[in-house]
Scaffold this motif. Structure first.
Motif, short mmCIF file in Angstrom:
data_model
loop_
_atom_site.label_atom_id
_atom_site.label_comp_id
_atom_site.label_asym_id
_atom_site.label_seq_id
_atom_site.Cartn_x
_atom_site.Cartn_y
_atom_site.Cartn_z
N ARG A 190 0.83 -1.21 0.00
CA ARG A 190 0.00 0.00 0.00
C ARG A 190 0.87 1.27 0.00
O ARG A 190 0.66 2.20 0.76
CB ARG A 190 -0.96 0.00 1.20
CG ARG A 190 -1.84 -1.24 1.29
CD ARG A 190 -2.96 -1.09 2.28
NE ARG A 190 -2.52 -0.73 3.62
CZ ARG A 190 -2.03 -1.59 4.51
NH1 ARG A 190 -1.89 -2.88 4.19
NH2 ARG A 190 -1.68 -1.17 5.72
N CYS A 249 -9.01 -3.19 -9.53
CA CYS A 249 -8.08 -3.69 -8.52
C CYS A 249 -8.73 -4.88 -7.81
O CYS A 249 -9.88 -4.77 -7.38
CB CYS A 249 -7.75 -2.59 -7.52
SG CYS A 249 -6.89 -3.15 -6.03
N CYS A 252 -9.69 -3.62 -3.93
CA CYS A 252 -10.71 -2.62 -3.61
C CYS A 252 -11.70 -2.35 -4.73
O CYS A 252 -12.74 -1.72 -4.50
CB CYS A 252 -10.03 -1.31 -3.20
SG CYS A 252 -9.25 -0.45 -4.58
N ASP A 254 -11.20 -0.40 -7.35
CA ASP A 254 -10.90 0.82 -8.09
C ASP A 254 -10.21 0.45 -9.41
O ASP A 254 -9.68 -0.65 -9.56
CB ASP A 254 -9.98 1.72 -7.25
CG ASP A 254 -9.90 3.14 -7.80
OD1 ASP A 254 -10.58 3.45 -8.80
OD2 ASP A 254 -9.14 3.95 -7.22
N CYS A 269 -2.76 1.14 -7.90
CA CYS A 269 -4.16 1.37 -7.56
C CYS A 269 -4.26 2.67 -6.77
O CYS A 269 -3.66 2.78 -5.69
CB CYS A 269 -4.70 0.22 -6.72
SG CYS A 269 -6.33 0.56 -6.04
N THR A 271 -6.68 3.95 -4.95
CA THR A 271 -7.28 3.78 -3.63
C THR A 271 -6.32 3.09 -2.66
O THR A 271 -6.13 3.53 -1.53
CB THR A 271 -8.59 2.98 -3.73
OG1 THR A 271 -9.55 3.75 -4.45
CG2 THR A 271 -9.14 2.67 -2.34
N CYS A 272 -5.70 2.02 -3.09
CA CYS A 272 -4.82 1.24 -2.21
C CYS A 272 -3.49 1.93 -1.93
O CYS A 272 -2.91 1.73 -0.86
CB CYS A 272 -4.53 -0.14 -2.82
SG CYS A 272 -5.96 -1.24 -2.92
N GLY A 276 -6.29 7.73 -3.18
CA GLY A 276 -7.27 8.13 -4.18
C GLY A 276 -6.74 9.07 -5.23
O GLY A 276 -7.43 9.36 -6.22
N ARG A 278 -4.61 10.28 -8.40
CA ARG A 278 -4.01 9.72 -9.60
C ARG A 278 -2.69 10.44 -9.87
O ARG A 278 -2.63 11.67 -9.89
CB ARG A 278 -4.95 9.87 -10.80
CG ARG A 278 -6.24 9.06 -10.67
CD ARG A 278 -7.12 9.21 -11.89
NE ARG A 278 -6.54 8.60 -13.07
CZ ARG A 278 -6.69 7.33 -13.42
NH1 ARG A 278 -7.41 6.51 -12.64
NH2 ARG A 278 -6.15 6.85 -14.51
#
Length: 289
Positions: A190, A249, A252, A254, A269, A271-272, A276, A278
Protein backbone atom coordinates in the motif's frame (compact mmCIF):
# COMPACT_ATOMS: atom_id res chain seq x y z
CA UNK A 1 11.24 -9.13 -18.64
CA UNK A 2 11.86 -12.35 -16.72
CA UNK A 3 12.42 -11.47 -13.06
CA UNK A 4 13.45 -13.46 -10.00
CA UNK A 5 10.43 -15.84 -9.85
CA UNK A 6 10.51 -16.69 -13.57
CA UNK A 7 14.30 -17.07 -13.66
CA UNK A 8 14.11 -19.34 -10.60
CA UNK A 9 11.49 -21.44 -12.39
CA UNK A 10 13.68 -21.59 -15.52
CA UNK A 11 16.56 -22.74 -13.29
CA UNK A 12 14.39 -25.62 -12.10
CA UNK A 13 13.32 -26.49 -15.65
CA UNK A 14 16.87 -26.48 -16.99
CA UNK A 15 18.28 -28.31 -13.98
CA UNK A 16 15.73 -31.10 -14.46
CA UNK A 17 16.48 -31.45 -18.17
CA UNK A 18 20.23 -30.83 -18.31
CA UNK A 19 22.03 -31.85 -15.11
CA UNK A 20 24.34 -34.80 -15.74
CA UNK A 21 24.13 -34.51 -19.52
CA UNK A 22 27.03 -34.02 -21.91
CA UNK A 23 27.29 -30.87 -24.03
CA UNK A 24 27.59 -31.96 -27.67
CA UNK A 25 27.54 -28.57 -29.40
CA UNK A 26 27.06 -24.86 -28.76
CA UNK A 27 25.83 -22.69 -31.63
CA UNK A 28 25.72 -18.90 -31.20
CA UNK A 29 23.61 -17.35 -33.94
CA UNK A 30 23.37 -13.81 -32.54
CA UNK A 31 26.96 -12.69 -32.19
CA UNK A 32 26.11 -9.31 -30.58
CA UNK A 33 24.64 -11.36 -27.70
CA UNK A 34 28.00 -13.00 -26.96
CA UNK A 35 29.83 -10.73 -24.52
CA UNK A 36 32.98 -12.83 -23.91
CA UNK A 37 35.55 -14.51 -26.14
CA UNK A 38 37.87 -16.35 -23.74
CA UNK A 39 36.93 -19.10 -23.03
CA UNK A 40 35.03 -19.46 -26.31
CA UNK A 41 31.59 -21.14 -26.38
CA UNK A 42 33.21 -24.20 -27.97
CA UNK A 43 35.07 -24.78 -24.69
CA UNK A 44 31.78 -25.97 -23.21
CA UNK A 45 31.63 -28.89 -25.66
CA UNK A 46 32.56 -32.18 -24.03
CA UNK A 47 31.74 -30.94 -20.56
CA UNK A 48 29.00 -32.31 -18.34
CA UNK A 49 26.32 -30.04 -16.90
CA UNK A 50 26.79 -30.07 -13.12
CA UNK A 51 24.01 -27.69 -12.13
CA UNK A 52 21.92 -24.64 -12.91
CA UNK A 53 21.79 -21.61 -10.62
CA UNK A 54 20.37 -18.10 -10.41
CA UNK A 55 22.05 -14.81 -9.55
CA UNK A 56 19.42 -12.07 -9.43
CA UNK A 57 17.92 -12.23 -12.93
CA UNK A 58 20.89 -14.16 -14.35
CA UNK A 59 20.84 -17.83 -15.37
CA UNK A 60 24.03 -19.81 -14.71
CA UNK A 61 24.58 -23.26 -16.27
CA UNK A 62 27.73 -24.81 -14.81
CA UNK A 63 29.76 -27.51 -16.57
CA UNK A 64 32.80 -29.61 -15.80
CA UNK A 65 35.13 -30.83 -18.56
CA UNK A 66 38.73 -31.08 -19.70
CA UNK A 67 39.14 -27.31 -19.22
CA UNK A 68 37.81 -27.54 -15.67
CA UNK A 69 34.74 -25.71 -14.45
CA UNK A 70 33.02 -23.37 -16.89
CA UNK A 71 29.78 -21.39 -16.68
CA UNK A 72 27.33 -20.39 -19.39
CA UNK A 73 25.83 -17.27 -17.85
CA UNK A 74 22.83 -15.57 -19.48
CA UNK A 75 20.84 -12.42 -18.86
CA UNK A 76 17.52 -12.69 -20.71
CA UNK A 77 16.97 -8.90 -20.72
CA UNK A 78 13.53 -7.63 -21.66
CA UNK A 79 12.45 -10.17 -24.26
CA UNK A 80 14.74 -13.17 -23.87
CA UNK A 81 13.54 -16.67 -23.07
CA UNK A 82 14.54 -20.34 -22.88
CA UNK A 83 13.01 -23.03 -25.09
CA UNK A 84 13.60 -26.71 -24.36
CA UNK A 85 13.63 -29.47 -27.01
CA UNK A 86 13.19 -33.08 -25.90
CA UNK A 87 14.76 -34.05 -29.23
CA UNK A 88 17.56 -31.83 -30.49
CA UNK A 89 16.71 -30.19 -33.85
CA UNK A 90 18.80 -31.47 -36.74
CA UNK A 91 21.04 -29.28 -38.85
CA UNK A 92 22.85 -26.09 -37.99
CA UNK A 93 20.59 -23.39 -36.53
CA UNK A 94 20.31 -20.02 -38.24
CA UNK A 95 19.30 -16.65 -36.89
CA UNK A 96 16.07 -15.32 -38.26
CA UNK A 97 12.51 -14.50 -37.41
CA UNK A 98 12.51 -17.14 -34.68
CA UNK A 99 14.70 -14.83 -32.60
CA UNK A 100 17.19 -17.61 -31.93
CA UNK A 101 20.33 -16.31 -30.21
CA UNK A 102 22.04 -19.58 -29.27
CA UNK A 103 21.42 -23.32 -29.07
CA UNK A 104 23.06 -25.76 -26.67
CA UNK A 105 22.84 -29.37 -27.87
CA UNK A 106 23.16 -32.11 -25.27
CA UNK A 107 23.48 -35.89 -25.56
CA UNK A 108 19.74 -35.96 -25.01
CA UNK A 109 17.75 -32.86 -25.98
CA UNK A 110 18.73 -29.22 -26.45
CA UNK A 111 17.81 -25.77 -25.26
CA UNK A 112 17.55 -22.50 -27.16
CA UNK A 113 18.14 -18.98 -25.95
CA UNK A 114 15.75 -16.71 -27.83
CA UNK A 115 14.95 -13.03 -27.94
CA UNK A 116 11.84 -11.41 -29.40
CA UNK A 117 11.57 -7.91 -30.86
CA UNK A 118 14.04 -5.65 -32.60
CA UNK A 119 15.86 -4.28 -29.55
CA UNK A 120 18.44 -6.95 -28.76
CA UNK A 121 19.81 -6.91 -25.21
CA UNK A 122 20.19 -10.58 -24.34
CA UNK A 123 23.68 -11.22 -22.95
CA UNK A 124 25.62 -14.49 -23.10
CA UNK A 125 28.87 -15.00 -21.19
CA UNK A 126 31.16 -18.02 -21.00
CA UNK A 127 33.32 -17.65 -17.89
CA UNK A 128 35.27 -19.71 -15.36
CA UNK A 129 33.33 -18.28 -12.42
CA UNK A 130 29.98 -16.51 -12.44
CA UNK A 131 31.46 -13.55 -10.55
CA UNK A 132 33.77 -12.96 -13.52
CA UNK A 133 30.72 -11.20 -14.97
CA UNK A 134 30.94 -7.68 -13.56
CA UNK A 135 27.19 -7.21 -13.30
CA UNK A 136 26.90 -10.39 -11.22
CA UNK A 137 29.78 -9.40 -8.97
CA UNK A 138 28.04 -6.07 -8.27
CA UNK A 139 24.59 -7.51 -7.47
CA UNK A 140 22.89 -6.46 -4.26
CA UNK A 141 21.31 -8.70 -1.65
CA UNK A 142 19.05 -11.58 -2.66
CA UNK A 143 15.63 -10.62 -1.25
CA UNK A 144 14.69 -14.18 -0.25
CA UNK A 145 18.00 -14.94 1.43
CA UNK A 146 18.74 -14.92 5.17
CA UNK A 147 20.94 -11.89 4.56
CA UNK A 148 17.92 -9.76 3.68
CA UNK A 149 16.72 -8.68 7.11
CA UNK A 150 14.42 -5.93 8.35
CA UNK A 151 17.47 -4.05 9.69
CA UNK A 152 19.21 -4.29 6.32
CA UNK A 153 16.11 -2.91 4.62
CA UNK A 154 16.35 0.14 6.90
CA UNK A 155 19.96 0.63 5.82
CA UNK A 156 19.03 0.41 2.15
CA UNK A 157 16.10 2.81 2.52
CA UNK A 158 18.17 5.36 4.41
CA UNK A 159 21.26 5.07 2.25
CA UNK A 160 19.90 7.38 -0.45
CA UNK A 161 16.68 9.37 -0.54
CA UNK A 162 15.06 8.17 -3.74
CA UNK A 163 11.72 6.97 -5.03
CA UNK A 164 10.93 3.54 -3.61
CA UNK A 165 10.11 2.11 -7.06
CA UNK A 166 13.64 2.95 -8.22
CA UNK A 167 15.28 1.38 -5.18
CA UNK A 168 13.40 -1.89 -5.60
CA UNK A 169 14.54 -2.11 -9.23
CA UNK A 170 18.18 -1.25 -8.55
CA UNK A 171 20.06 -4.52 -9.05
CA UNK A 172 23.03 -3.19 -7.12
CA UNK A 173 20.80 -2.81 -4.06
CA UNK A 174 18.34 -5.74 -4.24
CA UNK A 175 18.88 -8.46 -6.85
CA UNK A 176 16.12 -9.88 -9.02
CA UNK A 177 13.21 -7.45 -8.73
CA UNK A 178 12.19 -5.61 -11.87
CA UNK A 179 9.35 -3.48 -13.15
CA UNK A 180 6.55 -6.03 -12.72
CA UNK A 181 7.26 -7.28 -9.23
CA UNK A 182 8.12 -3.84 -7.90
CA UNK A 183 4.59 -2.80 -8.93
CA UNK A 184 3.16 -5.87 -7.20
CA UNK A 185 5.21 -5.39 -4.02
CA UNK A 186 4.25 -1.73 -3.70
CA UNK A 187 0.58 -2.57 -4.22
CA UNK A 188 0.73 -5.24 -1.52
CA UNK A 189 2.51 -2.78 0.80
CA UNK A 190 0.00 0.00 0.00
CA UNK A 191 2.75 2.42 -1.01
CA UNK A 192 2.96 4.95 -3.81
CA UNK A 193 5.77 4.14 -6.27
CA UNK A 194 6.97 7.75 -5.95
CA UNK A 195 7.30 7.71 -2.15
CA UNK A 196 10.77 8.80 -1.05
CA UNK A 197 12.60 6.08 0.84
CA UNK A 198 13.67 8.12 3.85
CA UNK A 199 10.10 9.33 4.38
CA UNK A 200 8.80 5.83 5.15
CA UNK A 201 7.82 5.35 8.79
CA UNK A 202 8.32 2.09 10.71
CA UNK A 203 4.87 0.74 9.83
CA UNK A 204 5.38 1.36 6.11
CA UNK A 205 8.79 -0.30 6.28
CA UNK A 206 7.29 -3.32 8.01
CA UNK A 207 4.65 -3.61 5.29
CA UNK A 208 7.29 -3.27 2.57
CA UNK A 209 9.53 -5.92 4.11
CA UNK A 210 6.63 -8.38 4.46
CA UNK A 211 5.38 -7.67 0.94
CA UNK A 212 8.75 -8.33 -0.69
CA UNK A 213 8.78 -11.81 0.83
CA UNK A 214 5.12 -12.70 0.32
CA UNK A 215 4.86 -11.46 -3.29
CA UNK A 216 8.04 -13.18 -4.44
CA UNK A 217 7.27 -16.38 -2.52
CA UNK A 218 3.78 -16.57 -4.02
CA UNK A 219 5.11 -16.01 -7.53
CA UNK A 220 7.73 -18.73 -7.12
CA UNK A 221 5.12 -21.17 -5.80
CA UNK A 222 2.87 -20.42 -8.77
CA UNK A 223 5.71 -21.02 -11.23
CA UNK A 224 7.19 -24.12 -9.61
CA UNK A 225 6.71 -27.26 -11.66
CA UNK A 226 5.69 -25.40 -14.81
CA UNK A 227 7.52 -25.84 -18.10
CA UNK A 228 9.19 -22.83 -19.71
CA UNK A 229 6.40 -22.41 -22.27
CA UNK A 230 3.83 -21.93 -19.48
CA UNK A 231 5.67 -19.42 -17.30
CA UNK A 232 4.73 -16.19 -19.08
CA UNK A 233 1.02 -16.95 -18.81
CA UNK A 234 1.43 -17.95 -15.16
CA UNK A 235 3.11 -14.63 -14.42
CA UNK A 236 0.42 -12.56 -16.16
CA UNK A 237 -2.43 -14.43 -14.48
CA UNK A 238 -1.14 -13.70 -10.98
CA UNK A 239 -0.59 -9.95 -11.35
CA UNK A 240 -2.78 -7.69 -9.22
CA UNK A 241 -1.87 -4.37 -10.88
CA UNK A 242 1.07 -4.76 -13.25
CA UNK A 243 -0.11 -4.86 -16.85
CA UNK A 244 -3.72 -4.36 -15.70
CA UNK A 245 -4.28 -0.66 -16.38
CA UNK A 246 -8.00 0.06 -16.79
CA UNK A 247 -9.04 -3.12 -14.98
CA UNK A 248 -10.45 -3.34 -11.45
CA UNK A 249 -8.08 -3.69 -8.52
CA UNK A 250 -8.64 -7.16 -7.01
CA UNK A 251 -8.45 -5.68 -3.50
CA UNK A 252 -10.71 -2.62 -3.61
CA UNK A 253 -12.29 -2.57 -7.07
CA UNK A 254 -10.90 0.82 -8.09
CA UNK A 255 -9.57 1.14 -11.65
CA UNK A 256 -5.86 0.36 -11.94
CA UNK A 257 -4.00 3.43 -13.22
CA UNK A 258 -0.78 3.82 -15.17
CA UNK A 259 2.18 6.17 -15.48
CA UNK A 260 4.06 5.94 -18.77
CA UNK A 261 7.71 6.74 -19.41
CA UNK A 262 9.83 6.74 -22.54
CA UNK A 263 10.37 2.98 -22.66
CA UNK A 264 8.36 1.56 -19.77
CA UNK A 265 5.32 2.10 -17.57
CA UNK A 266 4.15 1.36 -14.05
CA UNK A 267 0.72 0.46 -12.75
CA UNK A 268 -0.82 1.13 -9.36
CA UNK A 269 -4.16 1.37 -7.56
CA UNK A 270 -5.10 4.94 -6.53
CA UNK A 271 -7.28 3.78 -3.63
CA UNK A 272 -4.82 1.24 -2.21
CA UNK A 273 -1.62 3.18 -2.78
CA UNK A 274 -2.04 6.94 -3.22
CA UNK A 275 -5.04 7.92 -1.11
CA UNK A 276 -7.27 8.13 -4.18
CA UNK A 277 -4.94 10.50 -6.02
CA UNK A 278 -4.01 9.72 -9.60
CA UNK A 279 -0.33 10.23 -10.32
CA UNK A 280 0.58 12.45 -13.26
CA UNK A 281 1.21 10.51 -16.46
CA UNK A 282 4.17 12.44 -17.82
CA UNK A 283 3.76 11.16 -21.35
CA UNK A 284 0.16 12.34 -21.55
CA UNK A 285 1.05 15.67 -19.88
CA UNK A 286 3.50 16.41 -22.70
CA UNK A 287 0.90 15.55 -25.35
CA UNK A 288 -1.63 17.92 -23.78
CA UNK A 289 0.67 20.97 -23.63
Amino acid sequence: MPELPEVQALVQVLATHTTGRLVRAVHVTSFPSLKTYDPPPAALVGGTVTGVHRHGKWLDVSTEGDDGELHLVVHLARAGWVRWHDIAPTGLPRAGRSGLAARVVLDDGAFDLTEAGTKKSLAIHVVRQAVDVERIASLGVEPLSAAFTRDLLDELLDGKNQQIKGLLRDQGVIAGIGNAYSDEILHAARLSPFTLTRSLDADARDRLFRSIGTVLDAAIRAATGKEAAELKDVKRSHMAVHGRAGQPCPVCGDVVAEVSFADSSLQYCPTCQTGGKRLADRRMSKLLR
